[in-house]
Design an enzyme around this catalytic site. Structure first.
Site, PDB file in Angstrom:
ATOM      1  N   GLU A  42      -2.098   1.265   4.636  1.00  0.00           N
ATOM      2  CA  GLU A  42      -2.940   2.215   3.907  1.00  0.00           C
ATOM      3  C   GLU A  42      -2.796   3.633   4.461  1.00  0.00           C
ATOM      4  O   GLU A  42      -2.726   4.604   3.713  1.00  0.00           O
ATOM      5  CB  GLU A  42      -4.415   1.803   3.986  1.00  0.00           C
ATOM      6  CG  GLU A  42      -4.759   0.558   3.199  1.00  0.00           C
ATOM      7  CD  GLU A  42      -4.742  -0.692   4.042  1.00  0.00           C
ATOM      8  OE1 GLU A  42      -5.494  -1.621   3.750  1.00  0.00           O
ATOM      9  OE2 GLU A  42      -3.952  -0.747   5.007  1.00  0.00           O
ATOM     10  N   ASP A  54      -0.381  -6.349  -3.835  1.00  0.00           N
ATOM     11  CA  ASP A  54      -1.773  -6.043  -3.523  1.00  0.00           C
ATOM     12  C   ASP A  54      -2.352  -5.221  -4.669  1.00  0.00           C
ATOM     13  O   ASP A  54      -1.657  -4.909  -5.649  1.00  0.00           O
ATOM     14  CB  ASP A  54      -1.910  -5.314  -2.189  1.00  0.00           C
ATOM     15  CG  ASP A  54      -3.155  -5.760  -1.431  1.00  0.00           C
ATOM     16  OD1 ASP A  54      -4.261  -5.607  -1.985  1.00  0.00           O
ATOM     17  OD2 ASP A  54      -3.026  -6.261  -0.300  1.00  0.00           O
ATOM     18  N   ARG A  84       0.824  -1.203   0.000  1.00  0.00           N
ATOM     19  CA  ARG A  84       0.000   0.000   0.000  1.00  0.00           C
ATOM     20  C   ARG A  84       0.862   1.257   0.000  1.00  0.00           C
ATOM     21  O   ARG A  84       0.653   2.174  -0.782  1.00  0.00           O
ATOM     22  CB  ARG A  84      -0.932  -0.027   1.208  1.00  0.00           C
ATOM     23  CG  ARG A  84      -2.239  -0.762   1.003  1.00  0.00           C
ATOM     24  CD  ARG A  84      -2.070  -2.200   0.504  1.00  0.00           C
ATOM     25  NE  ARG A  84      -3.344  -2.889   0.414  1.00  0.00           N
ATOM     26  CZ  ARG A  84      -3.845  -3.612   1.396  1.00  0.00           C
ATOM     27  NH1 ARG A  84      -3.189  -3.775   2.545  1.00  0.00           N
ATOM     28  NH2 ARG A  84      -5.022  -4.210   1.252  1.00  0.00           N
ATOM     29  N   TYR A 121      -3.326  -6.093  15.462  1.00  0.00           N
ATOM     30  CA  TYR A 121      -3.357  -5.295  14.248  1.00  0.00           C
ATOM     31  C   TYR A 121      -2.917  -3.868  14.570  1.00  0.00           C
ATOM     32  O   TYR A 121      -3.674  -3.081  15.135  1.00  0.00           O
ATOM     33  CB  TYR A 121      -4.752  -5.327  13.613  1.00  0.00           C
ATOM     34  CG  TYR A 121      -4.853  -6.367  12.516  1.00  0.00           C
ATOM     35  CD1 TYR A 121      -4.418  -7.665  12.753  1.00  0.00           C
ATOM     36  CD2 TYR A 121      -5.356  -6.056  11.258  1.00  0.00           C
ATOM     37  CE1 TYR A 121      -4.485  -8.627  11.765  1.00  0.00           C
ATOM     38  CE2 TYR A 121      -5.425  -7.010  10.261  1.00  0.00           C
ATOM     39  CZ  TYR A 121      -4.984  -8.301  10.509  1.00  0.00           C
ATOM     40  OH  TYR A 121      -5.036  -9.254   9.526  1.00  0.00           O
ATOM     41  N   TRP A 177      -6.744 -14.323  11.467  1.00  0.00           N
ATOM     42  CA  TRP A 177      -6.789 -12.873  11.650  1.00  0.00           C
ATOM     43  C   TRP A 177      -8.180 -12.363  11.995  1.00  0.00           C
ATOM     44  O   TRP A 177      -8.313 -11.363  12.690  1.00  0.00           O
ATOM     45  CB  TRP A 177      -6.261 -12.161  10.402  1.00  0.00           C
ATOM     46  CG  TRP A 177      -7.162 -12.158   9.213  1.00  0.00           C
ATOM     47  CD1 TRP A 177      -7.310 -13.165   8.301  1.00  0.00           C
ATOM     48  CD2 TRP A 177      -8.016 -11.106   8.776  1.00  0.00           C
ATOM     49  NE1 TRP A 177      -8.219 -12.813   7.333  1.00  0.00           N
ATOM     50  CE2 TRP A 177      -8.668 -11.544   7.590  1.00  0.00           C
ATOM     51  CE3 TRP A 177      -8.304  -9.823   9.253  1.00  0.00           C
ATOM     52  CZ2 TRP A 177      -9.582 -10.755   6.893  1.00  0.00           C
ATOM     53  CZ3 TRP A 177      -9.211  -9.032   8.548  1.00  0.00           C
ATOM     54  CH2 TRP A 177      -9.836  -9.497   7.395  1.00  0.00           C
ATOM     55  N   ASP A 233      -2.322  -1.372  12.702  1.00  0.00           N
ATOM     56  CA  ASP A 233      -2.870  -0.237  11.948  1.00  0.00           C
ATOM     57  C   ASP A 233      -4.079   0.357  12.667  1.00  0.00           C
ATOM     58  O   ASP A 233      -4.639   1.346  12.220  1.00  0.00           O
ATOM     59  CB  ASP A 233      -3.233  -0.647  10.525  1.00  0.00           C
ATOM     60  CG  ASP A 233      -4.152  -1.863  10.460  1.00  0.00           C
ATOM     61  OD1 ASP A 233      -4.184  -2.653  11.421  1.00  0.00           O
ATOM     62  OD2 ASP A 233      -4.841  -2.039   9.430  1.00  0.00           O
ATOM     63  N   HIS A 265      -6.908  -9.611  -4.403  1.00  0.00           N
ATOM     64  CA  HIS A 265      -5.946  -8.519  -4.230  1.00  0.00           C
ATOM     65  C   HIS A 265      -4.978  -8.494  -5.415  1.00  0.00           C
ATOM     66  O   HIS A 265      -3.771  -8.309  -5.243  1.00  0.00           O
ATOM     67  CB  HIS A 265      -5.186  -8.675  -2.914  1.00  0.00           C
ATOM     68  CG  HIS A 265      -6.008  -8.362  -1.705  1.00  0.00           C
ATOM     69  ND1 HIS A 265      -6.425  -7.081  -1.388  1.00  0.00           N
ATOM     70  CD2 HIS A 265      -6.506  -9.168  -0.727  1.00  0.00           C
ATOM     71  CE1 HIS A 265      -7.135  -7.109  -0.266  1.00  0.00           C
ATOM     72  NE2 HIS A 265      -7.209  -8.362   0.144  1.00  0.00           N
ATOM     73  N   TRP A 297      -0.615  -3.024   8.502  1.00  0.00           N
ATOM     74  CA  TRP A 297      -1.045  -2.656   7.158  1.00  0.00           C
ATOM     75  C   TRP A 297      -0.820  -1.159   6.964  1.00  0.00           C
ATOM     76  O   TRP A 297      -0.975  -0.374   7.897  1.00  0.00           O
ATOM     77  CB  TRP A 297      -2.511  -3.031   6.962  1.00  0.00           C
ATOM     78  CG  TRP A 297      -2.753  -4.486   7.205  1.00  0.00           C
ATOM     79  CD1 TRP A 297      -3.261  -5.068   8.335  1.00  0.00           C
ATOM     80  CD2 TRP A 297      -2.447  -5.563   6.316  1.00  0.00           C
ATOM     81  NE1 TRP A 297      -3.312  -6.432   8.202  1.00  0.00           N
ATOM     82  CE2 TRP A 297      -2.811  -6.769   6.973  1.00  0.00           C
ATOM     83  CE3 TRP A 297      -1.911  -5.621   5.032  1.00  0.00           C
ATOM     84  CZ2 TRP A 297      -2.658  -8.017   6.377  1.00  0.00           C
ATOM     85  CZ3 TRP A 297      -1.758  -6.872   4.445  1.00  0.00           C
ATOM     86  CH2 TRP A 297      -2.132  -8.050   5.107  1.00  0.00           C
ATOM     87  N   ASP A 353      -7.043 -14.167   1.131  1.00  0.00           N
ATOM     88  CA  ASP A 353      -8.047 -13.408   1.887  1.00  0.00           C
ATOM     89  C   ASP A 353      -8.848 -12.486   0.969  1.00  0.00           C
ATOM     90  O   ASP A 353      -8.388 -12.087  -0.097  1.00  0.00           O
ATOM     91  CB  ASP A 353      -7.377 -12.571   2.982  1.00  0.00           C
ATOM     92  CG  ASP A 353      -6.420 -11.538   2.403  1.00  0.00           C
ATOM     93  OD1 ASP A 353      -5.593 -11.907   1.549  1.00  0.00           O
ATOM     94  OD2 ASP A 353      -6.499 -10.355   2.791  1.00  0.00           O
ATOM     95  N   GLU A 354     -10.027 -12.145   1.430  1.00  0.00           N
ATOM     96  CA  GLU A 354     -10.845 -11.070   0.867  1.00  0.00           C
ATOM     97  C   GLU A 354     -10.988 -11.157  -0.645  1.00  0.00           C
ATOM     98  O   GLU A 354     -10.924 -10.154  -1.355  1.00  0.00           O
ATOM     99  CB  GLU A 354     -10.268  -9.709   1.274  1.00  0.00           C
ATOM    100  CG  GLU A 354     -10.267  -9.498   2.786  1.00  0.00           C
ATOM    101  CD  GLU A 354      -9.658  -8.169   3.199  1.00  0.00           C
ATOM    102  OE1 GLU A 354     -10.037  -7.643   4.258  1.00  0.00           O
ATOM    103  OE2 GLU A 354      -8.776  -7.658   2.470  1.00  0.00           O
TER     104      GLU A 354
END
Length: 534
Positions: free
Chosen positions: A465, A187, A158, A413, A388, A415, A259, A463, A321-322
């Site tokens: 971002e 990503d 990111r 986490y 997670w 972030d 991602h 992370w 993931d995701e």
């Protein structure tokens, strides 16, 4: 006998806290006459220790391979009789005449050297000579880690993290006896690893034209500034070697099957839509997935072959993931694949997809590691799970005889906001002060002792971002990553936050000397004056 490090014994402010430490009478004084004596297996560690001490001492201690009984000595060596302490355990003995570091394996001697540095006055971490008497308190230490996996994840995808900052952080992680650096390298917003067979991954995928301003929930437009960068293969080999010298394994993550927008931007034919798209400029979850075709699998095998040539880690992280399945659902070609394979749905397709990657990794003597979504549709054979979304995924994996690394959002986490202070820099959300992270136990009570053996350890994740600079990165990491280091190293019954906090207050001078940005522990007392974070 365990001696608390703080209050009565501030000179024993060691992080993470050793299993056993006994304060004896007197001190060992480190002077220009002091020599570091090593055997063959510990010579590199002794040299590294001498180089670490030299800036503050104002001289470089001599490193010898022969004993000199007439000289004050810091002695490093391998002792096969200490195998009971495991691969990373050690014994450290300080008397008025000699300092002895012993372990069954080199990693243990290295960790003994990290403890030794913290027994010296905090000024030993200065980058310039310090006027100081270098006394080391006489102690007897026996120490070994609670878990074999003590990790920290950095997200270069990111916001790109320069190589020099990664190198700096490796030293800081090693000081706290963390032994895994997980690098999130790909990503939607950027591809950060050079792949020689596919140069457009970095020519195109490593750069986005701009970045969203403000929080994803409250965007304020775009900054209009291109952002990007990547690590050459030589850069990554340098990082891997530097980490290995400090007994840290670097685990790469290449996100599959989602991602993947930066990949599709580079090579549209690898995506489901086979249509042009830009590298993502916003945060959140994006719908671009790899197409489940032989062309894509060949691409991934090629990429992973180059990745494995750089990273000797037995684990290769494949994300998992995701992965929003909308593009798969809307593709007749993908639906035909699901039907031809006799699969029930897109979740089973992802499991099948990842099992193909897992088999390829196994053929190369590597282990597939993924986020807990890889449980959906069936866990690929031999897979290891990073839990997670809470700890439930880790419980399911351990009960199914799969290894797991515990890394729940609620505890590790980084972030998340570490304070309710309105002046805190922008973060993704949530609230995770250092005391909450310190209270985390990686072993769920529901697991049997046999199942608990599958919990390899714990890891904190940062992370990026909302972490655009290296100073911000360090601020989010510390001291919370140090709390993680203690819960992953120190026996659970030894953990006490007030004791940790006292040692941390002393330790902050070391961090400052290392030019590490951190949130002072004293600010914890201010939390009650701030409104609760929403």
């Amino acid at each position: 006998m365990y001696v608390p490090a703080t209050f009565d014994h501030p000179e024993l402010s060691i992080l993470p806290q050793p299993v056993s430490i006994v304060r004896d009478e007197g001190y060992f004084q480190l002077t220009q006459d002091t020599v570091i004596v090593t055997d063959h297996e510990t010579q590199a560690i002794g040299t590294q220790l001498a180089n670490a001490l030299a800036p503050a001492l104002g001289f470089l201690p001599r490193v010898l391979t022969d004993e000199h009984p007439d000289l004050p000595t810091i002695s490093l060596g391998i002792d096969p009789e200490l195998t009971r302490l495991g691969q990373e355990g050690y014994v450290l003995k300080v008397t008025e005449r000699q300092v002895t570091l012993r372990a069954a394996y080199p990693a243990g001697v290295f960790y003994a050297s990290q403890t030794l540095k913290q027994l010296l006055p905090v000024e030993i971490f200065s980058a310039t000579p310090a006027e100081q008497t270098w006394n080391i308190p006489a102690v007897s230490v026996e120490d070994f880690p609670r878990f074999s996996w003590r990790g920290c994840m950095l997200d270069s995808a990111r916001h790109f993290i320069p190589k020099y900052e990664v190198i700096k952080l490796i030293d800081v992680l090693a000081l706290h006896k963390l032994n895994v650096l997980h690098l999130h390298l790909t990503d939607d917003q950027g591809w950060r690893i050079e792949i020689k067979k596919y140069p457009r991954l970095t020519e195109v995928g490593a750069y986005r034209k701009e970045t969203v301003v403000g929080h994803a929930r409250r965007p304020q437009g775009y900054d209009g500034t291109p952002h990007g960068g990547f690590y050459s293969q030589d850069d990554l080999r340098e990082i891997v070697a530097y980490a290995a010298d400090r007994f840290i394994t670097v685990v790469p993550e290449i996100d599959i099957p989602g991602h993947a927008q930066s990949v599709v931007a580079s090579y549209p034919e690898l995506g489901v839509l086979n249509a042009p798209v830009e590298v993502a400029t916003t945060w959140g979850i994006h719908p671009y997935l790899y197409n489940p075709t032989e062309e894509v699998f060949q691409f991934l095998r090629d990429v992973l072959t180059e990745v494995m040539a750089i990273f000797p880690s037995s684990f290769i992280h494949i994300g998992g993931d995701e992965a929003i399945k909308d593009q798969w659902r809307g593709s007749q070609q993908v639906q035909s694949v699901i039907k031809d394979l006799g699969l029930k749905d897109e979740d089973e397709l992802q499991s099948w997809f990842l099992s193909q990657i897992g088999m390829f990794l196994a053929q190369n003597n590597r282990r597939l590691l993924g986020w807990d979504e890889i449980l959906e549709g069936g866990l690929p054979s031999g897979a290891t799970v990073m839990s997670w979304r809470g700890i439930d995924g880790g419980i399911v994996a351990a009960q199914s005889h799969h290894d797991v690394v515990m890394t729940p959002t609620s505890a590790v986490y980084l972030d998340y906001y570490q304070s309710n202070d309105p002046a805190e820099p922008l973060a993704i959300g949530g609230y995770l002060p250092v005391d909450k992270g310190y209270a985390f136990d990686p072993i769920p009570a529901v697991l049997t002792p046999e199942q608990a053996q599958h919990v390899l350890g714990a890891q904190c994740n940062l992370w990026s971002e909302y972490v655009p600079t290296t100073k911000h990165l360090e601020y989010m990491l510390f001291p919370r990553a140090i709390a993680l280091s203690e819960i992953a190293w120190t026996p659970g019954e030894r953990l006490d936050f007030s004791d940790f906090r006292g040692r941390l207050a002393v330790h902050e001078a070391r961090l400052a000397s290392l030019n590490v940005n951190f949130r002072p522990v004293a600010k914890l007392d201010q939390e009650q004056t701030f409104p609760a974070r929403r």
